[in-house]
Design an enzyme around this catalytic site. Structure first.
Site, PDB file in Angstrom:
ATOM      1  N   VAL A 158      -1.602  -6.758  37.696  1.00 50.60           N
ATOM      2  CA  VAL A 158      -0.930  -7.401  36.561  1.00 50.60           C
ATOM      3  C   VAL A 158      -1.932  -8.085  35.644  1.00 50.60           C
ATOM      4  CG1 VAL A 158       0.708  -9.200  35.874  1.00 50.60           C
ATOM      5  CG2 VAL A 158       1.261  -7.677  37.772  1.00 50.60           C
ATOM      6  N   HIS A 163      20.658  -5.294  20.594  1.00 47.66           N
ATOM      7  CA  HIS A 163      20.425  -6.737  20.619  1.00 47.66           C
ATOM      8  C   HIS A 163      21.217  -7.355  21.770  1.00 47.66           C
ATOM      9  CE1 HIS A 163      18.534  -6.254  16.708  1.00 47.66           C
ATOM     10  NE2 HIS A 163      19.587  -5.537  16.365  1.00 47.66           N
ATOM     11  N   TYR A 183     -13.788 -21.204  36.560  1.00 49.71           N
ATOM     12  CA  TYR A 183     -12.830 -22.097  35.901  1.00 49.71           C
ATOM     13  C   TYR A 183     -13.435 -22.845  34.722  1.00 49.71           C
ATOM     14  CZ  TYR A 183      -9.421 -21.132  39.517  1.00 49.71           C
ATOM     15  OH  TYR A 183      -8.525 -20.491  40.340  1.00 49.71           O
ATOM     16  N   ARG A 231      17.630  -3.507  27.034  1.00 52.38           N
ATOM     17  CA  ARG A 231      17.634  -2.823  25.733  1.00 52.38           C
ATOM     18  C   ARG A 231      17.290  -1.342  25.893  1.00 52.38           C
ATOM     19  NH1 ARG A 231      13.878  -5.973  21.738  1.00 52.38           N
ATOM     20  NH2 ARG A 231      14.724  -4.416  20.302  1.00 52.38           N
ATOM     21  N   ASP A 250      13.328  -8.295  31.929  1.00 58.15           N
ATOM     22  CA  ASP A 250      14.698  -7.875  32.212  1.00 58.15           C
ATOM     23  C   ASP A 250      15.412  -7.502  30.906  1.00 58.15           C
ATOM     24  OD1 ASP A 250      15.208  -9.322  35.228  1.00 58.15           O
ATOM     25  OD2 ASP A 250      13.736 -10.241  33.914  1.00 58.15           O
ATOM     26  N   THR A 288       4.195  -3.218  39.991  1.00 59.55           N
ATOM     27  CA  THR A 288       4.606  -3.060  38.594  1.00 59.55           C
ATOM     28  C   THR A 288       3.539  -3.736  37.744  1.00 59.55           C
ATOM     29  OG1 THR A 288       5.887  -5.131  38.535  1.00 59.55           O
ATOM     30  CG2 THR A 288       7.058  -3.137  39.184  1.00 59.55           C
ATOM     31  N   ARG A 306      14.276  -4.178  29.739  1.00 54.37           N
ATOM     32  CA  ARG A 306      14.923  -3.133  30.533  1.00 54.37           C
ATOM     33  C   ARG A 306      16.372  -2.934  30.083  1.00 54.37           C
ATOM     34  NH1 ARG A 306      12.313  -5.409  36.199  1.00 54.37           N
ATOM     35  NH2 ARG A 306      10.428  -4.117  36.167  1.00 54.37           N
ATOM     36  N   PRO A 316       7.524 -15.822  42.611  1.00 47.71           N
ATOM     37  CA  PRO A 316       8.745 -15.879  41.798  1.00 47.71           C
ATOM     38  C   PRO A 316       8.509 -16.774  40.569  1.00 47.71           C
ATOM     39  CG  PRO A 316       9.000 -17.257  43.733  1.00 47.71           C
ATOM     40  CD  PRO A 316       7.680 -16.574  43.883  1.00 47.71           C
ATOM     41  N   VAL A 317       8.605 -16.183  39.390  1.00 47.78           N
ATOM     42  CA  VAL A 317       8.122 -16.830  38.171  1.00 47.78           C
ATOM     43  C   VAL A 317       8.861 -18.128  37.871  1.00 47.78           C
ATOM     44  CG1 VAL A 317       9.626 -15.451  36.658  1.00 47.78           C
ATOM     45  CG2 VAL A 317       7.499 -16.423  35.758  1.00 47.78           C
ATOM     46  N   ASP A 318      10.159 -18.199  38.147  1.00 47.83           N
ATOM     47  CA  ASP A 318      10.912 -19.412  37.840  1.00 47.83           C
ATOM     48  C   ASP A 318      10.472 -20.576  38.730  1.00 47.83           C
ATOM     49  OD1 ASP A 318      12.886 -18.182  35.897  1.00 47.83           O
ATOM     50  OD2 ASP A 318      13.292 -16.977  37.670  1.00 47.83           O
ATOM     51  N   HIS A 320      14.758 -14.655  36.971  1.00 56.31           N
ATOM     52  CA  HIS A 320      14.142 -13.330  36.978  1.00 56.31           C
ATOM     53  C   HIS A 320      14.262 -12.799  38.397  1.00 56.31           C
ATOM     54  CE1 HIS A 320      11.583  -9.959  36.243  1.00 56.31           C
ATOM     55  NE2 HIS A 320      10.569 -10.426  36.959  1.00 56.31           N
ATOM     56  N   ARG A 368      11.575 -11.061  45.227  1.00 59.59           N
ATOM     57  CA  ARG A 368      10.611 -11.973  44.614  1.00 59.59           C
ATOM     58  C   ARG A 368      10.593 -13.316  45.342  1.00 59.59           C
ATOM     59  NH1 ARG A 368      13.275  -9.384  40.473  1.00 59.59           N
ATOM     60  NH2 ARG A 368      11.979  -8.071  39.137  1.00 59.59           N
TER      61      ARG A 368
END
Length: 313
Positions: A13, A167, A64, A152, A147, A230, A150, A120-122, A174, A87
Protein backbone atom coordinates in the site's frame (compact mmCIF):
# COMPACT_ATOMS: atom_id res chain seq x y z
CA UNK A 1 3.23 24.65 -4.97
CA UNK A 2 6.10 22.89 -3.22
CA UNK A 3 4.67 20.08 -1.09
CA UNK A 4 6.45 17.48 0.97
CA UNK A 5 4.70 14.21 1.75
CA UNK A 6 6.08 11.51 4.03
CA UNK A 7 4.79 7.95 3.80
CA UNK A 8 5.19 5.66 6.80
CA UNK A 9 5.34 2.09 5.51
CA UNK A 10 6.88 0.75 2.30
CA UNK A 11 4.67 -2.28 1.85
CA UNK A 12 2.29 -2.85 -1.05
CA UNK A 13 0.00 0.00 0.00
CA UNK A 14 2.67 2.52 0.98
CA UNK A 15 4.71 2.00 -2.17
CA UNK A 16 1.60 2.20 -4.38
CA UNK A 17 0.54 5.42 -2.65
CA UNK A 18 4.02 6.83 -3.37
CA UNK A 19 3.73 5.77 -7.02
CA UNK A 20 0.24 7.26 -7.38
CA UNK A 21 1.37 10.53 -5.78
CA UNK A 22 4.29 10.65 -8.20
CA UNK A 23 2.15 9.99 -11.26
CA UNK A 24 -0.28 12.72 -10.18
CA UNK A 25 2.65 15.07 -9.37
CA UNK A 26 0.97 16.05 -6.12
CA UNK A 27 4.22 16.56 -4.23
CA UNK A 28 7.66 17.89 -5.07
CA UNK A 29 9.26 15.63 -2.44
CA UNK A 30 8.13 12.21 -1.21
CA UNK A 31 9.88 10.49 1.71
CA UNK A 32 9.32 6.77 2.32
CA UNK A 33 10.08 5.43 5.81
CA UNK A 34 9.98 1.79 6.83
CA UNK A 35 11.44 -0.34 9.59
CA UNK A 36 12.98 -2.42 6.79
CA UNK A 37 15.23 0.30 5.41
CA UNK A 38 16.35 -1.66 2.36
CA UNK A 39 12.71 -2.07 1.28
CA UNK A 40 12.07 1.68 1.54
CA UNK A 41 15.27 2.39 -0.39
CA UNK A 42 14.35 -0.02 -3.18
CA UNK A 43 10.79 1.27 -3.58
CA UNK A 44 11.95 4.90 -3.61
CA UNK A 45 14.73 4.19 -6.09
CA UNK A 46 12.43 2.28 -8.42
CA UNK A 47 9.84 5.09 -8.49
CA UNK A 48 12.47 7.83 -8.74
CA UNK A 49 14.03 6.28 -11.85
CA UNK A 50 10.76 6.79 -13.71
CA UNK A 51 10.39 10.48 -12.87
CA UNK A 52 12.18 11.72 -16.04
CA UNK A 53 9.02 10.64 -17.87
CA UNK A 54 6.69 12.21 -15.28
CA UNK A 55 8.01 15.41 -13.75
CA UNK A 56 10.38 16.80 -11.13
CA UNK A 57 9.36 14.76 -8.07
CA UNK A 58 12.15 13.80 -5.65
CA UNK A 59 11.30 10.40 -4.18
CA UNK A 60 13.68 9.02 -1.54
CA UNK A 61 13.84 6.87 1.56
CA UNK A 62 14.66 8.23 4.99
CA UNK A 63 14.31 8.09 8.75
CA UNK A 64 11.81 9.91 10.97
CA UNK A 65 13.97 13.05 11.13
CA UNK A 66 13.71 13.25 7.34
CA UNK A 67 9.97 13.87 7.76
CA UNK A 68 10.73 17.33 9.16
CA UNK A 69 8.79 20.00 7.28
CA UNK A 70 6.25 17.56 5.84
CA UNK A 71 2.93 19.06 4.78
CA UNK A 72 1.25 15.66 4.81
CA UNK A 73 2.09 12.38 6.55
CA UNK A 74 0.46 9.24 5.16
CA UNK A 75 0.38 6.35 7.64
CA UNK A 76 0.24 2.88 6.06
CA UNK A 77 2.25 0.81 8.57
CA UNK A 78 0.71 -2.36 9.87
CA UNK A 79 0.12 -6.01 9.21
CA UNK A 80 -2.03 -6.61 6.13
CA UNK A 81 -5.22 -8.65 6.08
CA UNK A 82 -4.92 -12.35 5.36
CA UNK A 83 -7.48 -14.31 3.34
CA UNK A 84 -10.64 -14.77 5.43
CA UNK A 85 -9.58 -12.19 8.00
CA UNK A 86 -11.67 -9.11 8.80
CA UNK A 87 -10.15 -5.66 9.16
CA UNK A 88 -11.06 -5.62 12.85
CA UNK A 89 -9.17 -8.88 13.45
CA UNK A 90 -6.00 -6.86 12.94
CA UNK A 91 -6.88 -4.35 15.63
CA UNK A 92 -4.55 -4.89 18.59
CA UNK A 93 -1.56 -5.83 16.41
CA UNK A 94 -1.80 -2.70 14.31
CA UNK A 95 -2.67 -0.50 17.29
CA UNK A 96 0.60 -1.65 18.91
CA UNK A 97 2.54 -0.83 15.74
CA UNK A 98 0.91 2.59 15.58
CA UNK A 99 1.68 3.19 19.26
CA UNK A 100 5.40 2.83 18.55
CA UNK A 101 5.31 5.15 15.52
CA UNK A 102 3.20 8.07 16.79
CA UNK A 103 5.76 9.71 19.11
CA UNK A 104 8.53 9.52 16.52
CA UNK A 105 6.61 10.93 13.57
CA UNK A 106 4.73 13.63 15.49
CA UNK A 107 8.00 14.89 16.95
CA UNK A 108 9.45 15.21 13.46
CA UNK A 109 6.32 16.62 11.76
CA UNK A 110 4.14 18.34 14.38
CA UNK A 111 2.48 20.66 11.85
CA UNK A 112 1.57 18.10 9.19
CA UNK A 113 -1.84 16.85 8.14
CA UNK A 114 -2.13 13.15 9.02
CA UNK A 115 -3.80 10.73 6.59
CA UNK A 116 -4.42 7.30 8.11
CA UNK A 117 -4.66 4.42 5.64
CA UNK A 118 -3.69 1.28 7.62
CA UNK A 119 -6.52 -0.95 8.86
CA UNK A 120 -8.69 -0.98 10.79
CA UNK A 121 -8.61 2.63 9.61
CA UNK A 122 -11.39 3.95 11.86
CA UNK A 123 -9.76 2.54 15.01
CA UNK A 124 -6.28 3.79 14.09
CA UNK A 125 -7.67 7.24 13.24
CA UNK A 126 -9.31 7.27 16.67
CA UNK A 127 -5.98 6.27 18.23
CA UNK A 128 -4.16 9.12 16.48
CA UNK A 129 -6.75 11.67 17.61
CA UNK A 130 -6.70 10.45 21.22
CA UNK A 131 -2.98 9.89 21.74
CA UNK A 132 -0.89 11.91 19.26
CA UNK A 133 -1.40 15.46 20.53
CA UNK A 134 -2.09 16.60 16.95
CA UNK A 135 -5.32 18.69 16.64
CA UNK A 136 -8.26 16.54 15.55
CA UNK A 137 -8.96 18.70 12.48
CA UNK A 138 -5.58 17.60 11.07
CA UNK A 139 -6.16 13.85 11.47
CA UNK A 140 -8.40 11.79 9.20
CA UNK A 141 -8.58 8.32 7.74
CA UNK A 142 -9.34 7.33 4.16
CA UNK A 143 -12.52 5.88 5.66
CA UNK A 144 -15.19 4.94 3.12
CA UNK A 145 -13.66 6.83 0.20
CA UNK A 146 -12.70 3.50 -1.36
CA UNK A 147 -16.10 1.98 -0.51
CA UNK A 148 -17.73 4.98 -2.20
CA UNK A 149 -15.59 4.45 -5.30
CA UNK A 150 -16.62 0.80 -5.37
CA UNK A 151 -20.27 1.87 -5.04
CA UNK A 152 -20.03 4.31 -7.94
CA UNK A 153 -18.20 1.76 -10.08
CA UNK A 154 -20.81 -0.94 -9.43
CA UNK A 155 -23.78 1.32 -10.24
CA UNK A 156 -22.02 2.56 -13.40
CA UNK A 157 -21.34 -1.02 -14.52
CA UNK A 158 -24.94 -2.03 -13.88
CA UNK A 159 -26.53 0.84 -15.80
CA UNK A 160 -23.70 1.32 -18.32
CA UNK A 161 -23.24 5.02 -17.53
CA UNK A 162 -20.09 7.02 -16.80
CA UNK A 163 -18.94 6.76 -13.20
CA UNK A 164 -18.76 10.55 -12.95
CA UNK A 165 -22.54 10.68 -13.39
CA UNK A 166 -23.16 8.44 -10.37
CA UNK A 167 -23.52 10.34 -7.11
CA UNK A 168 -23.79 8.82 -3.67
CA UNK A 169 -21.75 7.77 -0.67
CA UNK A 170 -21.03 4.91 1.67
CA UNK A 171 -21.36 5.90 5.33
CA UNK A 172 -20.04 4.44 8.59
CA UNK A 173 -17.20 2.03 9.27
CA UNK A 174 -14.78 1.01 6.57
CA UNK A 175 -15.88 -2.55 7.12
CA UNK A 176 -18.81 -4.86 7.69
CA UNK A 177 -21.17 -2.30 9.26
CA UNK A 178 -20.86 0.20 6.40
CA UNK A 179 -24.03 1.03 4.48
CA UNK A 180 -25.31 3.01 1.51
CA UNK A 181 -27.84 5.78 2.26
CA UNK A 182 -29.89 5.04 -0.83
CA UNK A 183 -32.05 8.11 -0.27
CA UNK A 184 -29.03 10.23 -1.31
CA UNK A 185 -27.95 8.15 -4.34
CA UNK A 186 -28.67 9.41 -7.85
CA UNK A 187 -27.58 9.12 -11.46
CA UNK A 188 -27.48 12.42 -13.31
CA UNK A 189 -29.79 13.96 -10.64
CA UNK A 190 -32.34 11.11 -10.96
CA UNK A 191 -32.73 9.00 -7.79
CA UNK A 192 -31.27 5.54 -8.37
CA UNK A 193 -34.66 3.97 -7.59
CA UNK A 194 -36.26 5.95 -10.42
CA UNK A 195 -33.51 5.81 -13.02
CA UNK A 196 -34.66 2.71 -14.92
CA UNK A 197 -38.22 3.98 -15.39
CA UNK A 198 -36.94 7.45 -16.35
CA UNK A 199 -34.60 6.08 -19.00
CA UNK A 200 -35.68 6.08 -22.64
CA UNK A 201 -33.46 3.68 -24.56
CA UNK A 202 -32.44 0.03 -24.53
CA UNK A 203 -33.83 -2.04 -21.68
CA UNK A 204 -31.71 -1.73 -18.56
CA UNK A 205 -30.71 -4.74 -16.45
CA UNK A 206 -32.38 -5.51 -13.14
CA UNK A 207 -30.97 -3.70 -10.15
CA UNK A 208 -30.36 -5.30 -6.75
CA UNK A 209 -29.37 -3.05 -3.84
CA UNK A 210 -28.26 -6.00 -1.71
CA UNK A 211 -25.94 -7.13 -4.49
CA UNK A 212 -24.38 -3.67 -4.62
CA UNK A 213 -23.80 -3.52 -0.86
CA UNK A 214 -22.39 -7.06 -0.82
CA UNK A 215 -20.04 -6.08 -3.64
CA UNK A 216 -18.79 -3.08 -1.65
CA UNK A 217 -18.20 -5.04 1.56
CA UNK A 218 -16.74 -8.17 -0.02
CA UNK A 219 -14.50 -6.65 -2.71
CA UNK A 220 -11.48 -6.33 -0.44
CA UNK A 221 -11.72 -9.94 0.70
CA UNK A 222 -12.13 -11.19 -2.87
CA UNK A 223 -9.05 -9.28 -4.03
CA UNK A 224 -6.97 -10.43 -1.05
CA UNK A 225 -7.96 -14.06 -1.69
CA UNK A 226 -6.89 -13.65 -5.32
CA UNK A 227 -3.64 -11.67 -4.97
CA UNK A 228 -2.88 -11.54 -1.20
CA UNK A 229 -3.31 -7.76 -0.88
CA UNK A 230 -5.21 -4.71 -2.08
CA UNK A 231 -3.08 -1.77 -3.21
CA UNK A 232 -4.05 -0.06 -6.49
CA UNK A 233 -7.50 1.30 -5.63
CA UNK A 234 -6.49 2.41 -2.13
CA UNK A 235 -3.32 3.93 -3.61
CA UNK A 236 -5.33 6.11 -5.99
CA UNK A 237 -7.86 6.87 -3.24
CA UNK A 238 -5.13 8.10 -0.90
CA UNK A 239 -3.47 10.17 -3.63
CA UNK A 240 -6.84 11.76 -4.41
CA UNK A 241 -7.28 12.69 -0.74
CA UNK A 242 -3.79 14.22 -0.69
CA UNK A 243 -4.63 16.10 -3.89
CA UNK A 244 -7.72 17.59 -2.21
CA UNK A 245 -5.47 18.85 0.59
CA UNK A 246 -3.41 20.82 -1.93
CA UNK A 247 -6.24 23.13 -3.00
CA UNK A 248 -8.07 26.07 -1.49
CA UNK A 249 -11.24 24.85 -3.21
CA UNK A 250 -12.57 22.53 -0.53
CA UNK A 251 -13.76 19.00 -1.34
CA UNK A 252 -16.55 16.86 0.13
CA UNK A 253 -15.21 13.38 0.84
CA UNK A 254 -16.31 10.45 3.02
CA UNK A 255 -13.26 10.37 5.24
CA UNK A 256 -13.07 8.97 8.75
CA UNK A 257 -13.04 11.69 11.40
CA UNK A 258 -13.91 12.09 15.07
CA UNK A 259 -17.62 12.87 15.24
CA UNK A 260 -18.83 15.43 17.75
CA UNK A 261 -22.59 15.09 17.96
CA UNK A 262 -23.50 14.60 14.30
CA UNK A 263 -26.56 12.31 14.16
CA UNK A 264 -26.25 12.03 17.94
CA UNK A 265 -22.86 10.27 17.65
CA UNK A 266 -19.75 11.24 19.62
CA UNK A 267 -16.30 9.90 20.50
CA UNK A 268 -15.82 7.59 17.55
CA UNK A 269 -14.23 7.95 14.12
CA UNK A 270 -16.26 6.95 11.08
CA UNK A 271 -17.22 8.34 7.69
CA UNK A 272 -19.86 10.86 6.73
CA UNK A 273 -19.45 13.56 4.05
CA UNK A 274 -16.76 15.93 5.30
CA UNK A 275 -15.47 19.22 3.92
CA UNK A 276 -11.69 19.18 3.69
CA UNK A 277 -9.03 21.46 2.26
CA UNK A 278 -5.53 22.81 2.69
CA UNK A 279 -5.82 23.26 6.46
CA UNK A 280 -7.55 19.97 7.13
CA UNK A 281 -11.15 19.44 8.20
CA UNK A 282 -13.40 22.49 7.81
CA UNK A 283 -16.66 20.82 8.78
CA UNK A 284 -18.94 17.82 8.41
CA UNK A 285 -22.21 17.65 6.49
CA UNK A 286 -25.23 16.24 8.33
CA UNK A 287 -27.06 15.00 5.23
CA UNK A 288 -30.83 14.42 5.50
CA UNK A 289 -30.98 10.67 6.17
CA UNK A 290 -34.08 8.57 6.72
CA UNK A 291 -34.74 7.21 10.22
CA UNK A 292 -33.60 3.77 9.08
CA UNK A 293 -30.35 5.19 7.68
CA UNK A 294 -29.65 7.10 10.90
CA UNK A 295 -30.18 3.85 12.81
CA UNK A 296 -27.69 2.12 10.49
CA UNK A 297 -25.11 4.84 11.10
CA UNK A 298 -25.56 4.61 14.86
CA UNK A 299 -25.24 0.83 14.64
CA UNK A 300 -21.95 1.25 12.78
CA UNK A 301 -20.73 3.64 15.49
CA UNK A 302 -21.74 1.15 18.20
CA UNK A 303 -19.83 -1.66 16.44
CA UNK A 304 -16.67 0.46 16.45
CA UNK A 305 -17.16 1.57 20.05
CA UNK A 306 -17.44 -2.06 21.10
CA UNK A 307 -14.03 -2.74 19.53
CA UNK A 308 -12.52 0.40 21.09
CA UNK A 309 -13.52 -0.88 24.55
CA UNK A 310 -11.43 -4.00 24.01
CA UNK A 311 -8.28 -2.30 22.72
CA UNK A 312 -5.29 -1.18 24.74
CA UNK A 313 -4.21 2.15 23.25
Amino acid sequence: MSRKITIIGAGQVGSTVAYALTLKQIASEIVIIDIIKEKAMGEAMDIRQGTPFIGPVYVHDGDYEDAKGSDIVVFTSGVGRKPGQSRLDLTQTNVDITKSVIPQITKAAPNALYVIVANPVDILTYQFVKTSGIPANRIFGTGTMLDTARFRARIAENYKVAQENVHGYVFGEHGDSSFVPWSLANIGSIPVDDFAKSYRGEKLPDFDKNDVEDYIRKSGGIIIAAKKCTNYAIGVTTATLCEALNYDTDSVLTISTMLDGEYGIKDVCLSIPTVIGGNGIKGRIEAPLTDTEIASLRHSADCLKEVIKQVNF
